[in-house]
Design a protein around this motif. Structure first.
Motif, PDB file in Angstrom:
ATOM      1  N   THR A 123      -0.464  -4.675  15.487  1.00 26.81           N
ATOM      2  CA  THR A 123       0.331  -3.863  16.384  1.00 26.81           C
ATOM      3  C   THR A 123      -0.165  -3.756  17.943  1.00 26.81           C
ATOM      4  N   THR A 124       0.955  -3.471  18.550  1.00 31.80           N
ATOM      5  CA  THR A 124       0.726  -3.423  19.993  1.00 31.80           C
ATOM      6  C   THR A 124       0.631  -1.970  20.482  1.00 31.80           C
ATOM      7  N   ASP A 125       1.717  -1.132  20.788  1.00 34.91           N
ATOM      8  CA  ASP A 125       1.644   0.224  21.047  1.00 34.91           C
ATOM      9  C   ASP A 125       2.629   1.015  20.175  1.00 34.91           C
ATOM     10  N   GLU A 126       2.840   0.363  18.918  1.00 30.63           N
ATOM     11  CA  GLU A 126       3.673   1.400  18.142  1.00 30.63           C
ATOM     12  C   GLU A 126       2.410   1.969  17.127  1.00 30.63           C
ATOM     13  N   ILE A 127       3.107   2.912  16.202  1.00 33.77           N
ATOM     14  CA  ILE A 127       2.348   3.765  15.269  1.00 33.77           C
ATOM     15  C   ILE A 127       2.826   3.409  13.943  1.00 33.77           C
ATOM     16  N   GLN A 128       1.730   3.222  13.199  1.00 35.02           N
ATOM     17  CA  GLN A 128       2.073   2.705  11.795  1.00 35.02           C
ATOM     18  C   GLN A 128       1.370   4.095  10.857  1.00 35.02           C
ATOM     19  N   GLU A 129       2.090   4.335   9.947  1.00 39.53           N
ATOM     20  CA  GLU A 129       1.673   5.365   8.973  1.00 39.53           C
ATOM     21  C   GLU A 129       0.971   4.874   7.750  1.00 39.53           C
ATOM     22  N   LEU A 130      -0.142   5.513   7.485  1.00 37.08           N
ATOM     23  CA  LEU A 130      -0.852   5.180   6.008  1.00 37.08           C
ATOM     24  C   LEU A 130      -0.615   6.256   5.050  1.00 37.08           C
ATOM     25  N   THR A 131      -0.369   5.971   3.916  1.00 33.51           N
ATOM     26  CA  THR A 131      -0.343   7.322   2.581  1.00 33.51           C
ATOM     27  C   THR A 131      -1.548   6.911   1.892  1.00 33.51           C
ATOM     28  N   VAL A 132      -1.998   8.175   1.854  1.00 28.40           N
ATOM     29  CA  VAL A 132      -3.041   8.277   0.680  1.00 28.40           C
ATOM     30  C   VAL A 132      -2.749   9.290  -0.359  1.00 28.40           C
ATOM     31  N   ALA A 133      -2.859   8.581  -1.597  1.00 27.41           N
ATOM     32  CA  ALA A 133      -2.570   8.957  -2.896  1.00 27.41           C
ATOM     33  C   ALA A 133      -3.809   9.590  -3.738  1.00 27.41           C
ATOM     34  N   VAL A 134      -3.793  10.594  -4.140  1.00 25.35           N
ATOM     35  CA  VAL A 134      -5.025  11.162  -4.987  1.00 25.35           C
ATOM     36  C   VAL A 134      -4.324  11.436  -6.455  1.00 25.35           C
ATOM     37  N   ASP A 135      -5.364  11.254  -7.503  1.00 27.06           N
ATOM     38  CA  ASP A 135      -5.037  11.678  -8.882  1.00 27.06           C
ATOM     39  C   ASP A 135      -6.146  12.489  -9.389  1.00 27.06           C
ATOM     40  N   ARG A 136      -5.680  13.789  -9.642  1.00 22.52           N
ATOM     41  CA  ARG A 136      -6.259  14.841  -9.956  1.00 22.52           C
ATOM     42  C   ARG A 136      -6.670  14.886 -11.531  1.00 22.52           C
ATOM     43  N   THR A 137      -5.994  13.938 -12.364  1.00 23.78           N
ATOM     44  CA  THR A 137      -6.176  14.168 -13.766  1.00 23.78           C
ATOM     45  C   THR A 137      -7.537  13.990 -14.080  1.00 23.78           C
ATOM     46  N   GLY A 138      -8.163  14.763 -14.776  1.00 27.94           N
ATOM     47  CA  GLY A 138      -9.446  14.816 -15.512  1.00 27.94           C
ATOM     48  C   GLY A 138     -10.424  15.329 -14.745  1.00 27.94           C
ATOM     49  N   LEU A 139     -10.292  15.636 -13.408  1.00 27.52           N
ATOM     50  CA  LEU A 139     -11.202  16.283 -12.481  1.00 27.52           C
ATOM     51  C   LEU A 139     -11.459  17.747 -12.608  1.00 27.52           C
ATOM     52  N   ASP A 140     -12.878  18.123 -12.364  1.00 26.71           N
ATOM     53  CA  ASP A 140     -13.091  19.526 -12.472  1.00 26.71           C
ATOM     54  C   ASP A 140     -12.425  20.299 -11.302  1.00 26.71           C
ATOM     55  N   SER A 141     -12.361  21.383 -11.567  1.00 25.16           N
ATOM     56  CA  SER A 141     -11.746  22.520 -10.511  1.00 25.16           C
ATOM     57  C   SER A 141     -12.678  22.557  -9.493  1.00 25.16           C
ATOM     58  N   ARG A 142     -12.584  22.065  -8.180  1.00 22.36           N
ATOM     59  CA  ARG A 142     -13.408  22.352  -7.067  1.00 22.36           C
ATOM     60  C   ARG A 142     -12.981  21.543  -6.067  1.00 22.36           C
ATOM     61  N   ASP A 143     -13.336  21.621  -4.744  1.00 22.12           N
ATOM     62  CA  ASP A 143     -13.164  20.810  -3.519  1.00 22.12           C
ATOM     63  C   ASP A 143     -13.560  19.489  -3.776  1.00 22.12           C
ATOM     64  N   TYR A 144     -13.166  18.379  -3.099  1.00 20.07           N
ATOM     65  CA  TYR A 144     -13.598  17.032  -3.108  1.00 20.07           C
ATOM     66  C   TYR A 144     -13.401  16.788  -1.600  1.00 20.07           C
ATOM     67  N   ALA A 145     -14.300  15.669  -1.264  1.00 18.06           N
ATOM     68  CA  ALA A 145     -14.250  15.013   0.132  1.00 18.06           C
ATOM     69  C   ALA A 145     -14.793  13.541  -0.094  1.00 18.06           C
ATOM     70  N   PHE A 146     -13.941  12.822   0.589  1.00 22.59           N
ATOM     71  CA  PHE A 146     -14.422  11.275   0.423  1.00 22.59           C
ATOM     72  C   PHE A 146     -13.892  10.563   1.636  1.00 22.59           C
ATOM     73  N   GLU A 147     -14.592   9.391   2.003  1.00 26.54           N
ATOM     74  CA  GLU A 147     -14.373   8.848   3.396  1.00 26.54           C
ATOM     75  C   GLU A 147     -13.774   7.363   3.278  1.00 26.54           C
ATOM     76  N   PHE A 148     -13.124   6.860   3.950  1.00 25.89           N
ATOM     77  CA  PHE A 148     -12.698   5.232   3.749  1.00 25.89           C
ATOM     78  C   PHE A 148     -12.812   4.924   5.435  1.00 25.89           C
ATOM     79  N   GLN A 149     -13.017   3.570   5.551  1.00 21.46           N
ATOM     80  CA  GLN A 149     -12.723   3.044   6.853  1.00 21.46           C
ATOM     81  C   GLN A 149     -11.720   2.045   6.936  1.00 21.46           C
ATOM     82  N   VAL A 150     -11.108   2.377   8.278  1.00 23.08           N
ATOM     83  CA  VAL A 150     -10.130   1.361   8.977  1.00 23.08           C
ATOM     84  C   VAL A 150     -10.875   0.313   9.658  1.00 23.08           C
ATOM     85  N   ALA A 151     -10.802  -0.999   9.287  1.00 24.50           N
ATOM     86  CA  ALA A 151     -11.378  -2.010  10.150  1.00 24.50           C
ATOM     87  C   ALA A 151     -10.373  -2.831  10.928  1.00 24.50           C
ATOM     88  N   SER A 152     -10.812  -3.132  12.159  1.00 26.53           N
ATOM     89  CA  SER A 152      -9.841  -4.001  13.221  1.00 26.53           C
ATOM     90  C   SER A 152     -10.485  -4.636  14.242  1.00 26.53           C
TER      91      SER A 152
END
Length: 288
Positions: free
Chosen positions: A1-30
């Protein structure tokens, strides 16, 4: 990309998870450097919902579907129990598992056999995730017999001495209506029987009035009341009775000549305070 903006979509799946708050990280390398992105997510508490929230069976329904739904997140483990005080009530199935947004249909069943008529209310207790309790109220009506006496009033014109009252069960014909006559304006009104039972048949009661010793006029007197009152296991009903007395009466009517005889007697009664002249006319050549 030069000066445009690209959108990324993050999808989650809550199936089978306990009821609480969750947090996680991922990296974008360039080739322009690396960025760490933090994603947070909430798995909501499970919520058990009933549709409908109560089972209203009325007088005729024997089964009714009720839908259980987990309107929250996580998983619901549920079991169902019914008090022994409500033997007329059953619900199936009696246990299950609901993930987020999942549903299951319960079948509510009632039986009215051998139960006294009236209003009934019971509960199915749904225990879920061990510590939670949801109640499903169930209400039903068991119809009973209903007393019906017709006609609603009796009037005896001056020349009428007998009429029929019909006693019937206008309610549940599978149940017995037991009745008796608890009030009768004696000695002026008589019936051929005072007790009876019925399911789907009609019980005729012959009502006869006695005008002897009564003077000409309308009865009962103003301000008075004559009632034939029927009492039953389904309530009471009173039939008002009125009667006219003419200047004279003939009884019995009709005059019945039995087959073994060639004669019969009848009476002419004066209901006035003065002498009453009368004449009889032979209406047929075989009558004298």
């Amino acid at each position: 990309t030069t000066d445009e903006i690209q959108e990324l979509t993050v999808a989650v799946d809550r199936t089978g998870l306990d009821s609480r708050d969750y947090a996680f990280e991922f990296q974008v390398a360039s080739n322009g450097g690396n960025t760490t992105i933090t994603v947070t997510m909430v798995v909501p508490q499970p919520i058990l919902a009933l549709d409908p929230s109560s089972a209203l069976m009325g007088t005729s329904l024997t089964t009714l579907p009720v839908v259980l739904t987990n309107n929250g997140g996580g998983t619901i483990e549920w079991t169902l129990s019914i008090s022994e005080a409500h033997p007329w009530l059953d619900v199936d199935p009696k246990s299950g598992t609901l993930t987020a947004s999942a549903s299951e249909t319960l079948t509510v069943s009632v039986t009215r056999t051998s139960i006294v008529h009236g209003e009934y209310e019971g509960f199915a207790n749904i225990t879920w995730n061990e510590a939670n309790l949801t109640r499903l109220p169930v209400r039903m009506t068991v119809a009973g017999p209903e007393l019906s006496v017709t006609p609603a009033t009796l009037h005896f014109a001056a020349t009428v001495s007998q009429q029929i009252l019909n006693v019937s069960n206008s309610g549940d014909n599978a149940r017995i209506l037991t009745w008796n006559i608890s009030e009768l304006p004696l000695p002026w009104v008589h019936v051929d029987h005072t007790v009876g039972t019925t399911t789907n048949e009609t019980d005729p009661v012959l009502v006869t009035v006695n005008r002897s010793a009564l003077l000409e006029g309308a009865y009962p007197a103003p301000g008075d009341a004559w009632n034939i009152t029927f009492t039953s296991n389904a309530g009471e009903q009173s039939i008002p009775v009125t009667m006219d007395v003419g200047a004279f009466s003939v009884s019995p009517l009709p005059v019945q000549v039995e087959s073994a005889y060639n004669w019969a007697t009848f009476r002419i009664r004066n209901h006035t305070n003065a002498p009453l002249p009368w004449t009889a006319t032979e209406a047929a050549p075989w009558i004298t």
